[in-house]
Design an enzyme around this catalytic site. Sequence first.
Site, PDB file in Angstrom:
ATOM      1  CG  ASP A  22     -19.489  52.426 -20.575  1.00 51.55           C
ATOM      2  OD1 ASP A  22     -20.405  53.241 -20.802  1.00 51.55           O
ATOM      3  OD2 ASP A  22     -19.324  51.889 -19.476  1.00 51.55           O
ATOM      4  CD  GLU A  62     -17.284  51.825 -16.442  1.00 45.97           C
ATOM      5  OE1 GLU A  62     -17.184  52.053 -15.230  1.00 45.97           O
ATOM      6  OE2 GLU A  62     -18.118  51.028 -16.904  1.00 45.97           O
ATOM      7  CG  ASN A  63     -15.523  49.506 -19.384  1.00 42.38           C
ATOM      8  OD1 ASN A  63     -16.542  50.152 -19.586  1.00 42.38           O
ATOM      9  ND2 ASN A  63     -15.379  48.716 -18.332  1.00 42.38           N
ATOM     10  CG  ASN A 111     -18.981  50.040 -12.543  1.00 40.09           C
ATOM     11  OD1 ASN A 111     -19.372  50.735 -13.479  1.00 40.09           O
ATOM     12  ND2 ASN A 111     -18.801  48.742 -12.645  1.00 40.09           N
ATOM     13  CG  HIS A 112     -15.173  48.779 -14.524  1.00 39.82           C
ATOM     14  ND1 HIS A 112     -14.724  47.651 -13.876  1.00 39.82           N
ATOM     15  CD2 HIS A 112     -16.344  48.436 -15.122  1.00 39.82           C
ATOM     16  CE1 HIS A 112     -15.585  46.655 -14.090  1.00 39.82           C
ATOM     17  NE2 HIS A 112     -16.583  47.109 -14.824  1.00 39.82           N
ATOM     18  CG  HIS A 144     -21.393  54.564 -15.216  1.00 41.78           C
ATOM     19  ND1 HIS A 144     -20.897  54.463 -16.491  1.00 41.78           N
ATOM     20  CD2 HIS A 144     -20.997  53.437 -14.584  1.00 41.78           C
ATOM     21  CE1 HIS A 144     -20.232  53.325 -16.616  1.00 41.78           C
ATOM     22  NE2 HIS A 144     -20.282  52.678 -15.473  1.00 41.78           N
ATOM     23  CG  HIS A 149     -22.900  50.361 -15.900  1.00 51.28           C
ATOM     24  ND1 HIS A 149     -21.685  49.932 -15.406  1.00 51.28           N
ATOM     25  CD2 HIS A 149     -23.811  49.444 -15.474  1.00 51.28           C
ATOM     26  CE1 HIS A 149     -21.869  48.811 -14.702  1.00 51.28           C
ATOM     27  NE2 HIS A 149     -23.136  48.495 -14.732  1.00 51.28           N
ATOM     28  CG  HIS A 177     -20.580  48.018 -21.798  1.00 48.67           C
ATOM     29  ND1 HIS A 177     -19.387  47.341 -21.721  1.00 48.67           N
ATOM     30  CD2 HIS A 177     -20.451  49.068 -20.944  1.00 48.67           C
ATOM     31  CE1 HIS A 177     -18.574  47.938 -20.853  1.00 48.67           C
ATOM     32  NE2 HIS A 177     -19.208  48.982 -20.368  1.00 48.67           N
TER      33      HIS A 177
END
Length: 277
Positions: free
Chosen positions: A8, A39-40, A67-68, A152, A177, A179
């Site tokens: 991520d 995603e981040n 999810n983000h 993820h 996911h 991190h």
Amino acid sequence: MRLLLCGDVVGRSGRAVLVEHMPRLRRELALDFVVANGENAAHGFGITDKNCEELYACGVDVITTGNHVWDRREIIPYIGGDPRLLRPVNFPPGAPGAGHGLFALADGRKILVINAMARLFMDAIDDPFAAVDRLLGQHPLGAVNAILVDFHGEATSEKMSMGHFCDGRASAVVGTHSHVPTADAQILPKGTAYMTDAGMCGDYDSVIGMQKEAAIARFVRKMPGERLQVADGEAALCAAFIETDERTGLARRIAPLRLGARLQAHWPLGEAATERV
Ligand SMILES: [Fe+2]
Ligand SMILES: [Fe+2]
């Protein structure tokens, strides 16, 4: 084939560490294909078209998410026009964008990238095992040269289960996911490379990429508190490096890559890699 999956990418400093190092990594590791979970990328939450452009320009071939993915609403109308930006394949039918893509290298070799999302301690979503199983059935190794699965998810047990579920059918299953990079890179018995989590590309003087004070306060006070802000200090780049066998498409080698601030550096070539002989 030599592949890199970057965990991520969190915020400005996460993008910056990729921009700084990716051209050199592509050369020095002779990478054929680079995937990054984005995603981040947008200030810690979601991703924008500008973020995509920046990552592609530095040498990322495909961006996965999780999810983000929808946190920045402007990505919703954009994603359908960008086949290189994936969202989890097991989102409900009708979700915009695609959860997998078949990509051709300049020399004609083909790689299938699947982005799936786990369910344990995550939002309710369709069955990732069934979705991945369908795609592996449609695109067996042999018909494509390599298959990379970004799974993820939160729970290590679910991610490890996905690794074994795909063993012998995918080149690599790498988690994202959490991190945090895990130390379990290995080649599973039937030849699939596996690592529970690639870790984040971001500032590790943080709580999973967010400024630590507000994150700690949530645990200490058990109250909502202030909104979490992305940590923007100097980042580390964390990824999984995978080398596949040209004949079978299965893995010959997997090793973590870590470079940048704070974490102990690890270069994926050399004796520390897990190799299959
Ligand atoms: Fe993330
Ligand atoms: Fe996530």
